[in-house]
Write an enzyme that holds these catalytic residues in place. Structure first.
Site, mmCIF file in Angstrom:
data_model
loop_
_atom_site.group_PDB
_atom_site.id
_atom_site.type_symbol
_atom_site.label_atom_id
_atom_site.label_comp_id
_atom_site.label_asym_id
_atom_site.label_seq_id
_atom_site.Cartn_x
_atom_site.Cartn_y
_atom_site.Cartn_z
ATOM 1 N N ASP A 40 0.372 -1.624 -0.033
ATOM 2 C CA ASP A 40 0.384 -0.023 0.038
ATOM 3 C C ASP A 40 0.901 0.960 0.025
ATOM 4 O OD1 ASP A 40 -2.118 2.053 0.709
ATOM 5 O OD2 ASP A 40 -3.311 -0.070 1.372
ATOM 6 N N VAL A 64 0.823 1.337 -7.229
ATOM 7 C CA VAL A 64 1.382 0.446 -7.812
ATOM 8 C C VAL A 64 1.088 1.452 -9.803
ATOM 9 C CG1 VAL A 64 -0.446 -0.459 -6.573
ATOM 10 C CG2 VAL A 64 -1.610 1.057 -7.997
ATOM 11 N N TYR A 159 -14.208 5.839 -12.814
ATOM 12 C CA TYR A 159 -13.915 4.593 -11.885
ATOM 13 C C TYR A 159 -14.691 3.326 -13.063
ATOM 14 C CZ TYR A 159 -14.703 1.299 -8.069
ATOM 15 O OH TYR A 159 -14.238 0.112 -7.295
ATOM 16 N N THR A 209 -18.984 -3.237 10.595
ATOM 17 C CA THR A 209 -18.498 -4.882 9.789
ATOM 18 C C THR A 209 -19.267 -6.127 10.184
ATOM 19 O OG1 THR A 209 -17.218 -5.170 11.809
ATOM 20 C CG2 THR A 209 -16.187 -4.380 10.171
#
Length: 276
Positions: A40, A64, A159, A209
């Protein structure tokens, strides 16, 4: 969370693994026996997640969009772990703007992370993946797309374009690398990092979550809730494992039934309200 040995003896690299879906995939991979390199650009968060996951996890910074960083990261991984069996291209950014309000610079920024990043990662990792497949009979690329890889959503021109590109990259990667026994598939979830959604929408609770804590909302489809990273991670395990050994070039849709059709109330005959 299920645990087993479906990924025993395998080494995985996961991008965008400091939070959300990437972190969940790392957790599930390790539970299935894999060693995982989390990557990351959020170094403090990534190092914290790797520490929580234990000795089978390590963290390395990776932009990346940088081919040089891909090369150096994979070279170090090859030396430290002896190879690479699984590449998970998960890193992505979200931009919500109508087309006429999206600048060329913003469009290019989204495409660089969401499409160029997986392209560079795939190209850079293929030698290690082919080597692993030659030795073990299987290697896998798991690209994390979106329902926006299949259909559009308003305000997501950049996107959606990037996720359609990722779907195309997945298919061609599968076509070209089947002869090396390297598989490539794409997950298409209506889910993801709640933190990413908060950054764009200012809504939803990133602390939720547990699916059981979510109120039923038919606007999300038959299952009535948005997806969570832990809904996506088991599917990534499947695609990365030899359970999916005859699956390549495929789109695995995880959308709570959204694409099954229109979900409407029919008074006196059918209600979208939950029974309990």
């Amino acid at each position: 969370m299920p645990s087993g040995n479906r990924l025993e003896g395998k080494t995985a690299l996961i991008t965008g693994a400091a939070r959300g879906t990437g972190a969940a995939i790392a957790k599930h991979f390790i539970a299935e026996g894999a060693r995982v390199l989390l990557t990351d650009v959020r170094d403090e968060l990534g190092e914290s997640v790797a520490a929580e996951l234990g000795d089978s996890a390590r963290y390395a910074r990776l932009d990346v969009t940088s081919e040089d960083e891909w090369k150096s990261t994979l070279a170090a991984l090859g030396e430290q772990e002896g190879g690479l069996d699984i590449l998970v291209n998960n890193a992505a950014i979200l931009l919500l703007q109508p087309i006429d309000q999206t600048s060329g610079e913003d469009f290019e920024r989204v495409m660089r992370v969401n499409a160029l990043g997986p392209f560079l990662g795939t190209r850079s990792a293929l030698p290690l993946l082919r080597q692993a497949a030659a030795q073990k009979g299987d290697a896998s690329i798991v690209n994390v797309g979106s329902t926006d890889s299949l259909s559009g959503t308003t305000t997501t021109a950049a996107y959606t374009a990037s996720k359609f590109a990722l779907a195309g990259l997945t298919r061609v990667t599968a076509l070209e690398n089947g002869k090396y026994r390297v598989r490539a598939n794409i997950l298409c979830p209506r889910a993801g990092s709640a933190e990413m959604q908060v950054e764009q929408f200012g809504i939803d609770n990133p602390g939720v979550t547990d699916a059981q804590e979510m109120p039923y909302d038919p606007s999300y489809g038959p299952l009535g809730r948005r997806g969570l990273p832990d809904d996506v991670a088991p599917a990534a395990v499947f695609l990365a494992s030899e359970d999916a050994r005859f699956m390549t070039g495929a789109e695995l849709l995880l959308d709570g039934g959204m694409h099954a059709g229109e979900y409407v109330n029919v008074p006196g005959r059918f209600s979208t309200k939950p029974l309990v």
